[in-house]
Design a protein around this motif. Structure first.
Motif, PDB file in Angstrom:
ATOM      1  N   PRO A  14     -38.103 -68.016   3.186  1.00  0.00           N
ATOM      2  CA  PRO A  14     -37.644 -66.664   2.855  1.00  0.00           C
ATOM      3  C   PRO A  14     -36.735 -66.132   3.960  1.00  0.00           C
ATOM      4  O   PRO A  14     -36.823 -66.581   5.106  1.00  0.00           O
ATOM      5  CB  PRO A  14     -38.941 -65.860   2.796  1.00  0.00           C
ATOM      6  CG  PRO A  14     -39.886 -66.587   3.687  1.00  0.00           C
ATOM      7  CD  PRO A  14     -39.501 -68.030   3.625  1.00  0.00           C
ATOM      8  N   PRO A  15     -35.833 -65.195   3.630  1.00  0.00           N
ATOM      9  CA  PRO A  15     -34.982 -64.612   4.671  1.00  0.00           C
ATOM     10  C   PRO A  15     -35.839 -63.880   5.698  1.00  0.00           C
ATOM     11  O   PRO A  15     -36.922 -63.380   5.371  1.00  0.00           O
ATOM     12  CB  PRO A  15     -34.114 -63.612   3.904  1.00  0.00           C
ATOM     13  CG  PRO A  15     -34.460 -63.716   2.474  1.00  0.00           C
ATOM     14  CD  PRO A  15     -35.662 -64.558   2.322  1.00  0.00           C
ATOM     15  N   LYS A  16     -35.345 -63.831   6.938  1.00  0.00           N
ATOM     16  CA  LYS A  16     -36.098 -63.139   7.994  1.00  0.00           C
ATOM     17  C   LYS A  16     -35.616 -61.694   8.049  1.00  0.00           C
ATOM     18  O   LYS A  16     -34.459 -61.429   8.347  1.00  0.00           O
ATOM     19  CB  LYS A  16     -35.836 -63.837   9.327  1.00  0.00           C
ATOM     20  CG  LYS A  16     -36.942 -63.638  10.320  1.00  0.00           C
ATOM     21  CD  LYS A  16     -36.802 -64.618  11.487  1.00  0.00           C
ATOM     22  CE  LYS A  16     -37.669 -64.194  12.656  1.00  0.00           C
ATOM     23  NZ  LYS A  16     -37.132 -63.097  13.437  1.00  0.00           N
ATOM     24  N   PRO A  31     -38.937 -66.248  -7.640  1.00  0.00           N
ATOM     25  CA  PRO A  31     -37.820 -66.374  -6.702  1.00  0.00           C
ATOM     26  C   PRO A  31     -36.617 -67.022  -7.380  1.00  0.00           C
ATOM     27  O   PRO A  31     -36.762 -67.941  -8.182  1.00  0.00           O
ATOM     28  CB  PRO A  31     -38.383 -67.278  -5.599  1.00  0.00           C
ATOM     29  CG  PRO A  31     -39.865 -67.072  -5.660  1.00  0.00           C
ATOM     30  CD  PRO A  31     -40.190 -66.824  -7.098  1.00  0.00           C
ATOM     31  N   ASN A  75     -33.656 -61.173  -0.754  1.00  0.00           N
ATOM     32  CA  ASN A  75     -32.436 -61.896  -1.139  1.00  0.00           C
ATOM     33  C   ASN A  75     -32.722 -63.202  -1.882  1.00  0.00           C
ATOM     34  O   ASN A  75     -32.015 -63.580  -2.813  1.00  0.00           O
ATOM     35  CB  ASN A  75     -31.609 -62.152   0.129  1.00  0.00           C
ATOM     36  CG  ASN A  75     -30.396 -62.994  -0.150  1.00  0.00           C
ATOM     37  OD1 ASN A  75     -29.690 -62.761  -1.114  1.00  0.00           O
ATOM     38  ND2 ASN A  75     -30.175 -63.992   0.672  1.00  0.00           N
ATOM     39  N   HIS A  76     -33.791 -63.885  -1.487  1.00  0.00           N
ATOM     40  CA  HIS A  76     -34.083 -65.186  -2.134  1.00  0.00           C
ATOM     41  C   HIS A  76     -34.588 -65.026  -3.564  1.00  0.00           C
ATOM     42  O   HIS A  76     -34.809 -66.017  -4.256  1.00  0.00           O
ATOM     43  CB  HIS A  76     -35.051 -66.014  -1.289  1.00  0.00           C
ATOM     44  CG  HIS A  76     -36.379 -65.370  -1.058  1.00  0.00           C
ATOM     45  ND1 HIS A  76     -36.529 -64.095  -0.578  1.00  0.00           N
ATOM     46  CD2 HIS A  76     -37.642 -65.844  -1.225  1.00  0.00           C
ATOM     47  CE1 HIS A  76     -37.812 -63.810  -0.470  1.00  0.00           C
ATOM     48  NE2 HIS A  76     -38.506 -64.844  -0.854  1.00  0.00           N
ATOM     49  N   LEU A 125     -32.223 -57.604   2.234  1.00  0.00           N
ATOM     50  CA  LEU A 125     -32.255 -58.917   2.872  1.00  0.00           C
ATOM     51  C   LEU A 125     -33.599 -59.616   2.630  1.00  0.00           C
ATOM     52  O   LEU A 125     -33.652 -60.800   2.307  1.00  0.00           O
ATOM     53  CB  LEU A 125     -32.009 -58.769   4.384  1.00  0.00           C
ATOM     54  CG  LEU A 125     -32.090 -60.051   5.200  1.00  0.00           C
ATOM     55  CD1 LEU A 125     -30.946 -60.995   4.839  1.00  0.00           C
ATOM     56  CD2 LEU A 125     -32.067 -59.741   6.695  1.00  0.00           C
ATOM     57  N   ARG A 126     -34.678 -58.848   2.756  1.00  0.00           N
ATOM     58  CA  ARG A 126     -36.021 -59.415   2.594  1.00  0.00           C
ATOM     59  C   ARG A 126     -36.187 -60.096   1.237  1.00  0.00           C
ATOM     60  O   ARG A 126     -36.850 -61.110   1.110  1.00  0.00           O
ATOM     61  CB  ARG A 126     -37.065 -58.300   2.737  1.00  0.00           C
ATOM     62  CG  ARG A 126     -38.513 -58.792   2.763  1.00  0.00           C
ATOM     63  CD  ARG A 126     -39.543 -57.670   2.715  1.00  0.00           C
ATOM     64  NE  ARG A 126     -39.270 -56.563   3.601  1.00  0.00           N
ATOM     65  CZ  ARG A 126     -39.461 -56.573   4.919  1.00  0.00           C
ATOM     66  NH1 ARG A 126     -39.940 -57.636   5.492  1.00  0.00           N
ATOM     67  NH2 ARG A 126     -39.180 -55.521   5.658  1.00  0.00           N
ATOM     68  N   ILE A 159     -37.329 -72.504  -2.079  1.00  0.00           N
ATOM     69  CA  ILE A 159     -36.910 -71.103  -1.913  1.00  0.00           C
ATOM     70  C   ILE A 159     -38.056 -70.307  -1.288  1.00  0.00           C
ATOM     71  O   ILE A 159     -37.867 -69.526  -0.359  1.00  0.00           O
ATOM     72  CB  ILE A 159     -36.519 -70.476  -3.275  1.00  0.00           C
ATOM     73  CG1 ILE A 159     -35.422 -71.294  -3.959  1.00  0.00           C
ATOM     74  CG2 ILE A 159     -36.063 -69.038  -3.083  1.00  0.00           C
ATOM     75  CD1 ILE A 159     -35.006 -70.752  -5.327  1.00  0.00           C
ATOM     76  N   VAL A 160     -39.261 -70.522  -1.805  1.00  0.00           N
ATOM     77  CA  VAL A 160     -40.415 -69.764  -1.331  1.00  0.00           C
ATOM     78  C   VAL A 160     -40.748 -70.115   0.127  1.00  0.00           C
ATOM     79  O   VAL A 160     -41.136 -69.254   0.916  1.00  0.00           O
ATOM     80  CB  VAL A 160     -41.651 -70.035  -2.227  1.00  0.00           C
ATOM     81  CG1 VAL A 160     -42.880 -69.309  -1.711  1.00  0.00           C
ATOM     82  CG2 VAL A 160     -41.358 -69.600  -3.660  1.00  0.00           C
ATOM     83  N   PRO A 198     -32.534 -56.577  11.460  1.00  0.00           N
ATOM     84  CA  PRO A 198     -31.708 -57.797  11.310  1.00  0.00           C
ATOM     85  C   PRO A 198     -30.201 -57.525  11.188  1.00  0.00           C
ATOM     86  O   PRO A 198     -29.585 -57.848  10.170  1.00  0.00           O
ATOM     87  CB  PRO A 198     -32.259 -58.401  10.022  1.00  0.00           C
ATOM     88  CG  PRO A 198     -32.712 -57.219   9.216  1.00  0.00           C
ATOM     89  CD  PRO A 198     -33.206 -56.202  10.203  1.00  0.00           C
TER      90      PRO A 198
END
Lengths: 198, 593
Positions: free
Chosen positions: B337-339, A71, A89-90, A86-87, B333-334, A118
Motif C-alpha cells: 500500500p502507499p505510505k 483494491p 491510491n492503490h 494517497l493512502r 496491490i494489498v 508525505p
C-alpha cells in the motif's frame, strides 16, 4: 461510467469533520432513487471523530454482493484531503479517476516529529493524468461559506456520474440546512463546472 | 417503500415491525446504533440503556417472562458478560419471544478481542441466525422471534461489523402488534433448581433436535445451484463476499449456523465436486462437517483471523489452485500500500482527560487501565496506561498488582464513569471490604463517550427521554466503603498533580474523580473563551504541542527570532481549557474572551 450493468465503485475518503459521510449519504440517496439500481455502502465508524481517517465505500449496479470495494477496482476516488487520497491510491482502477481536494490536514503527531506528512509522494501523485486536483476550500470561501467545500466536491463527483442534475439537487436539498441551501446549490454547480472543465 | 439502511438500522426496524415491546442494551461498537435507532420507535417500544450487558439481558429475559416480545443488543465482549443469564435462560425457555443480538468485530476495528460468537449458541444450545444484508437483518429479527416462541428458546441474531456498518436496500413494512401474554407462574420451567433443571436440560437437547429438523427443511438454509465443480458453504456478510469472488459457483447459504442442517449439508456436498467452507474466524462449520466424515476445504487455505474482504477470500481460492483472473494481482496491490501519514486518534481539544493524563505522566505512575476514550493514553505520545484488558478490570487488576508485593512506582487504576457503573463498582466494593491499598482515578465525563455519547446513570436523561436523577459517583464510592474520596478539576493541572501525590501516598483505598463534561456529547461544547499564543513571548520550544497533542494546535510559517516555528491555536477548535497555558515555561499562551 454510463454502463451500470457492471458494479461501479465510488470511494470517498478524508478526515473526520470534512463531510465525507454527508457526501456519501447524498450519493446513496441519489442511487436509491433510480429504479432497479442495487446499492451497498460501507463506512468507517468509531474513532473518526478523534482525528482519524474516514472513508465511505459506495457500490452500485444491477446486483451488488460485497459491501466492500476491492483494491484496484474503484472507478472514482473522491479525496477530501491530500494524504488521504494517497493512502487509498492503490484502490483506484486502471481506468479510474481520483478527484483530489487540495486540502492538507496535518495530524498533531507530525508536529512533534512522530510522523511525516508525505509531501514528496504527493508531488508525484498530483502530476498524474488520472488525478484531478480541485481547491474546494477556496471555491467555498468565494461562495462565502467555508462549510460548503464538501458539496463542491460532491458537484465534482456528480460530473463523473451520469445521473440527472435535478435528482442530485433534490437529494442535496433534503440533507443540508435550509438557511445554507443557496450556498450549497452554488457549491454543487461550482464543483460540477470545475470538474467538467478539467 | 424501500430505504437504504445499515444492518444496525435494519435490526432496529425489525424490532419495530415484528412487535418487540422491550429493548435493553449496553452500547459497544459495532452494536450501539441498534438501540439508538430502536429509540426512534419509543412510542411503542420501551427502550433503555442498561448499566451493563448482563443487566440488559436480564431485563429482556424479564420482559419475556412477562409475556412480551423483547430484544437485547451488545458487542462480542458484552456477550461474554451476558453469557451467564443466556445459558440459564436457554434451559428455561421463553414466554414472549426473545432475541439477543450479538455484533462481532472480525478485524478488531474497535474491539480489544476477536472472537467467534457462534460458540455462544453451541454453549447455550440455542439457535443462531446470521443475516447477510440489511433486508435479511430486518427479516431475521422476525424469524428469530417466531422461532423463539415456536421452539420455546432464546435466539441469537449474529451480526458483524461488515453488516452492522454497511447499508443496503430494505423493503419497509408495517408493525404487527403481539399482545403481551402476561406473566406466567411456572416454577418447574423458570426456576433452575437441580431437580427442575435436569428435566429442562433433557428438553433442551430435544429442542435442539427439533431445530435441526426445522433447519433441514427451512429456506433459511438455501441451496443456490451453480457450477457443480465448486460448492461453497457460507453465511452472513461473508456469503456476500464469497459471492463477489465466485458468482458462478454452487452455494449453500446458511442463515442458521447452529444447530447445523447436516442433512442439507450432506445433500449439497454430494452434488458438487469440491466443497469449500468460507467462514470468518474459527472453523466452526468446518469442524462439524469434517466430524461427519465429509471432505471439505476451509482453514487450510483461508485465514483464521481478520475480516473476510473479497480479496482475502480470493487469495484462499487461488492457494487451493483455482484460477481467478480478476483477483490474481490483488495480493500484490494489498501487500504494497502507499505510505501516507498515520492518523492516530487523539484526545479532542478540551478533552477533560488531558490534564489528569499529563499529571500521571509527570509522576510516572503504574496505570491499570480500562475500556473507554481514555484508552487513547496507551498510544503515543502519552503511553502511560500499562494494562488494559476489559470492562471494569482496572480496579481489581490494580489491587492485585499491589498485593503481588513488589512495585517500584505507585500503582493507580483508571476507569471512566460509564465503565465504573458497568462493572467497576463491584471491584471497588471488594477493594474497600478487603482493606486493599488502591488509588482509583475515575475519569468522569458524564457520558458514555467512546461509543458515541450514550446516556448512563450519571446523565440527566434516560434513552426514553425521561429526566433522570444523575447519580453522585463520590456518594457511591462512600457507600461502597471508601473514606478518602476526592473531586478534582481536570483543567487545573497543579491540582491534578497534588491530588495524585496525596492519594498515592495514602494507605488504603482512595478515589479521585474528575468533574468536567465530554466536549462532544451530549452536544458539542462551544467555549466562551479561547487560548492564543503570544508570538513575542514564544521561544518555539513546542512543549505545548508535545505534551498536550491537542488537535487545536497548528504550525504556521511564523518563526521566533531564532528561526523556530511558532505554534498557533485554531480558535475554531480551542475550548479554552488552558492546560497548554499552564505548562508553557515562558507564559506565552493567554486566555482571550
Amino acid at each position: 461510467m454510463a454502463n451500470y450493468k457492471e458494479t461501479q465503485n465510488v470511494l470517498i475518503v478524508g478526515c473526520g469533520g470534512q463531510g465525507v459521510i454527508l457526501a456519501s449519504n447524498i450519493l446513496s440517496d441519489v442511487l436509491s432513487c433510480i429504479d432497479g439500481m442495487d446499492v451497498k455502502k460501507a463506512e468507517t465508524h468509531g474513532m473518526s471523530q478523534r482525528g482519524g481517517s474516514v472513508h465511505a465505500q459506495v457500490r452500485f449496479g444491477e446486483k451488488v454482493y460485497a459491501p466492500f470495494i476491492s483494491p484496484g477496482e474503484a472507478q472514482v476516488i473522491l479525496a477530501f484531503e491530500e494524504a488521504e487520497g494517497l493512502r487509498w491510491n492503490h484502490y483506484l482502477a486502471k481506468d479510474g479517476v481520483m478527484i483530489l481536494n487540495q486540502d492538507r490536514i496535518i495530524p498533531p503527531l507530525a508536529f512533534v516529529g512522530m510522523a511525516d506528512y508525505p509531501d514528496d509522494a504527493l508531488v508525484e501523485l498530483k502530476k498524474r493524468d488520472d488525478v484531478k486536483c480541485i481547491d474546494a476550500n477556496k471555491m467555498a470561501k468565494e461562495i462565502g461559506n467555508v462549510k460548503v467545500a464538501s458539496v463542491v466536491l460532491l458537484g465534482a463527483l456528480a460530473a463523473m456520474l451520469d445521473f440527472p442534475e435535478n435528482v442530485w439537487k433534490e437529494n442535496l436539498q433534503k440533507r443540508v440546512p435550509a438557511k445554507a441551501l443557496e450556498a450549497n446549490m452554488k457549491a454543487f454547480d461550482a464543483g460540477f463546472a470545475a470538474m467538467k472543465a478539467l | 417503500m424501500k430505504a437504504l439502511l445499515s444492518g444496525n438500522e435494519a435490526i432496529a426496524r425489525g424490532a419495530y415491525e415484528y412487535g418487540v415491546k422491550v429493548a435493553s442494551a449496553y452500547p459497544g461498537t459495532p452494536s450501539s446504533e441498534i438501540l439508538k435507532n430502536t429509540a426512534e420507535y419509543k412510542d411503542v417500544i420501551y427502550v433503555e440503556w442498561a448499566t451493563n450487558e448482563k443487566v440488559a439481558t436480564e431485563v429482556a429475559i424479564g420482559a419475556s417472562f412477562g409475556g412480551s416480545r423483547t430484544m437485547t443488543t451488545m458487542k462480542s465482549a458484552g456477550a461474554n458478560v451476558a453469557c451467564d443469564p443466556l445459558v440459564a435462560f436457554t434451559h428455561a425457555g421463553v414466554n414472549g419471544g426473545f432475541v439477543m443480538v450479538i455484533c462481532g468485530d472480525p478485524g478488531m476495528a474497535s474491539s480489544s478481542t476477536e472472537q467467534d460468537d457462534r460458540y455462544f449458541a453451541k454453549l447455550a444450545r440455542c439457535p443462531i441466525l446470521e443475516p447477510s444484508d440489511s433486508q435479511e437483518a430486518k427479516e431475521f429479527v422476525g424469524l428469530a422471534l417466531d422461532l423463539s416462541e415456536k421452539f420455546d428458546i432464546p435466539v441469537i441474531l449474529r451480526s458483524t461489523t461488515g453488516l452492522s456498518h454497511s447499508k443496503s436496500l430494505v423493503e419497509l413494512g408495517e408493525r404487527t402488534e403481539h399482545e403481551c401474554k402476561g406473566f406466567e407462574r411456572n416454577i418447574a420451567k423458570n426456576c433452575l433448581l437441580p431437580a427442575y433443571a435436569r428435566k429442562l436440560r433433557t428438553w433442551l437437547i430435544e429442542r435442539e433436535r427439533l431445530l435441526t429438523e426445522w433447519g433441514n427443511e427451512s429456506d433459511i438454509n438455501r441451496i443456490e445451484p451453480g457450477d457443480k465443480k465448486i460448492g461453497i458453504i457460507s453465511s452472513g456478510v461473508t456469503y456476500q463476499a464469497a459471492k463477489e469472488v465466485m458468482p458462478n459457483a454452487s452455494f449453500l447459504k446458511l442463515g442458521m449456523t447452529f444447530p447445523l442442517p447436516m442433512e442439507k449439508i450432506k445433500k449439497f456436498a454430494a452434488s458438487v465436486e469440491k466443497l469449500f467452507v468460507v467462514e470468518e474466524l474459527e472453523p466452526f462449520i468446518e469442524e462439524h462437517i469434517k466430524a461427519a466424515g465429509i471432505p471439505v476445504i476451509g482453514k487450510e487455505v483461508l485465514p483464521m483471523e481478520g475480516e473476510f474482504t473479497p480479496d482475502r477470500i480470493a487469495a484462499g481460492f487461488i492457494k487451493a489452485g483455482i484460477d481467478l483472473p480478476r483477483w490474481k494481482d490483488m495480493a500484490n496491490i494489498v501487500a504494497n500500500p502507499p505510505k501516507s501519514v498515520p492518523r492516530m486518534p487523539v484526545q479532542c481539544a478540551g478533552c477533560p482527560h488531558r490534564g489528569i493524563s499529563m499529571a500521571i505522566k509527570k509522576l510516572d505512575l503504574n496505570v491499570c487501565g480500562d475500556i473507554g476514550c481514555y484508552d487513547l493514553i496507551t498510544l503515543p505520545p502519552f503511553e502511560i496506561m500499562h494494562t488494559d484488558l476489559e470492562m471494569g478490570g482496572s480496579v481489581s487488576n490494580a489491587v492485585g498488582v499491589v498485593r503481588a508485593g513488589k512495585q517500584d512506582k505507585p500503582t493507580v487504576a483508571v476507569i471512566g464513569d460509564s465503565t465504573f457503573f458497568h462493572s467497576g463498582m463491584t471491584g471497588l466494593l471488594n477493594a474497600a471490604y478487603n482493606k486493599s491499598n488502591l488509588t482509583l482515578l475515575i475519569f468522569n465525563n458524564s457520558i458514555t463517550g467512546m461509543t458515541g455519547g450514550q446516556f448512563n446513570p450519571g446523565t440527566e436523561y434516560t434513552l426514553s427521554g425521561v429526566p433522570a436523577d444523575p447519580v453522585s459517583i463520590p456518594e457511591i464510592c462512600k457507600a461502597l466503603g471508601v473514606k478518602d474520596v476526592h473531586v478534582v478539576d481536570p483543567y487545573d493541572y497543579k491540582a491534578c498533580l497534588d491530588v495524585l501525590k496525596e492519594t498515592t501516598a495514602h494507605e488504603g483505598v482512595s478515589v479521585v474523580m474528575t468533574n468536567r463534561p465530554c466536549m462532544l456529547y451530549p452536544k458539542k461544547y462551544v467555549a466562551p473563551q479561547k487560548c492564543e499564543v503570544v508570538a513575542d513571548k514564544c521561544i518555539g520550544c513546542h512543549i505545548c504541542l508535545k505534551q498536550c497533542t491537542c488537535p487545536a494546535f497548528e504550525l504556521t510559517e511564523q518563526t521566533t527570532d531564532k528561526g523556530k516555528l511558532i505554534p498557533r491555536i485554531n480558535p475554531d477548535d480551542c475550548v479554552g481549557c488552558t492546560i497548554c497555558a499552564q505548562i508553557c515555561p515562558k507564559d506565552a499562551i493567554r486566555e482571550v474572551k
